[in-house]
Design an enzyme around this catalytic site. Structure first.
Site, PDB file in Angstrom:
ATOM      1  N   SER A 149       0.865  -1.179   0.000  1.00 38.73           N
ATOM      2  CA  SER A 149       0.000   0.000   0.000  1.00 38.73           C
ATOM      3  C   SER A 149       0.901   1.228   0.000  1.00 38.73           C
ATOM      4  O   SER A 149       2.093   1.133   0.312  1.00 38.73           O
ATOM      5  CB  SER A 149      -0.879  -0.004   1.263  1.00 38.73           C
ATOM      6  OG  SER A 149      -1.515   1.242   1.472  1.00 38.73           O
ATOM      7  N   TYR A 162      -2.866  -0.501  10.673  1.00 39.59           N
ATOM      8  CA  TYR A 162      -2.842  -0.892   9.266  1.00 39.59           C
ATOM      9  C   TYR A 162      -1.522  -0.458   8.630  1.00 39.59           C
ATOM     10  O   TYR A 162      -0.879  -1.223   7.897  1.00 39.59           O
ATOM     11  CB  TYR A 162      -4.026  -0.265   8.531  1.00 39.59           C
ATOM     12  CG  TYR A 162      -4.086  -0.568   7.049  1.00 39.59           C
ATOM     13  CD1 TYR A 162      -4.679  -1.735   6.591  1.00 39.59           C
ATOM     14  CD2 TYR A 162      -3.565   0.318   6.110  1.00 39.59           C
ATOM     15  CE1 TYR A 162      -4.751  -2.026   5.231  1.00 39.59           C
ATOM     16  CE2 TYR A 162      -3.631   0.050   4.751  1.00 39.59           C
ATOM     17  CZ  TYR A 162      -4.222  -1.124   4.317  1.00 39.59           C
ATOM     18  OH  TYR A 162      -4.284  -1.407   2.964  1.00 39.59           O
TER      19      TYR A 162
END
Length: 258
Positions: A149, A162
């Site tokens: 990501s 996260y």
């Protein structure tokens, strides 16, 4: 000049979290390049629906398979991978895509949500790669693609755990390269930016965040799933045979600017 650099005919690809979103988009891309795709998830019904969708898009049924196991459970992973290989399937390409999101300020974050994020976003890569890699090592070739990501590089309020998992994905990718490149494996990651997917539904539907994202991204838009096809095919194909330990950001330029 080679004309088959991006040809995946005859290769088998196992894709985790493949029933929707990024995982399904990568399955579309690899199938379109000729691979046999094996869709993994925890719901057989959803996997069957995804397989039906691929067939409806023109992919030969003989090049679509499904396998239902929980990537966060090491024993389930080993059994699932052994069953695939025992049935004659090839896993030339592994895409570690399964992932979840939990949002809350860090001081209010629930411990169970932390554990779930670590299990799905990080430990699953370890479990599945460790189960598949020995077979690639024995063969002397293999491609592992981890899904990271922009949060491999950047933090944002409310998603610190996260962000921690995705930073770890980047470095686990490097570690896999350090241990396995000598056996003929290429291990790289794709770092998607902000994509219009079910995982980001709440953000897409938030007018304030949508406006911020469009301003923050040099390309001025959300990513669409087909934007990931090229990077996935590149990292799965002979075109990337000397690319190793890298994270390729498909993000419209977010990590390049402040």
């Amino acid at each position: 000049m080679q004309h088959n650099l991006f040809d995946l005919a005859g290769r088998g690809a196992l894709i985790t979290g493949a029933s929707q979103g990024i995982g399904f988009a990568i399955a579309q891309a690899l199938a379109g390049a000729g691979a046999r795709v094996i869709l993994n998830g925890r719901s057989q019904d959803k996997l069957d629906q995804a397989a039906d969708r691929l067939r409806g898009e023109g992919v030969d049924a003989a090049r679509i398979g499904t396998t239902c196991f929980d990537v966060t459970d090491a024993a389930s992973v080993r059994a699932g991978v052994d069953a695939l290989l025992g049935s004659g399937e090839r896993i030339d390409i592994l895409v570690n895509n399964a992932g979840i999101q939990r949002r809350n300020p860090l001081e209010q974050f629930d411990d169970a949500d932390w554990d779930a994020l670590i299990a799905c976003n990080l430990s699953s890569l370890y479990h599945v790669s460790k189960a598949v890699a020995p077979h690639m090592i024995e063969r002397g070739s293999g491609k592992i693609i981890n899904i990271g990501s922009v949060q491999c590089e950047l933090a944002r309020p409310g998603i610190a755990p996260y962000t921690a998992t995705k930073g770890a994905v980047k470095n686990l990718t490097k570690g896999m390269c350090a241990d396995w490149a000598k056996y003929g494996l290429q291990i790289n990651a794709i770092g998607p930016g902000y994509f219009d997917t079910p995982l980001n539904k709440a953000l897409v539907e938030d007018p304030e965040f949508d406006a911020w994202l469009r301003k923050r991204t040099p390309a001025g838009r959300w990513g669409t799933l087909p934007d990931l096809h090229g990077a996935a095919i590149f990292l799965a194909s002979p075109a990337s045979d000397f690319v190793n330990g890298q994270t390729i950001y498909v993000d419209g330029g977010i990590v390049s600017v402040i």
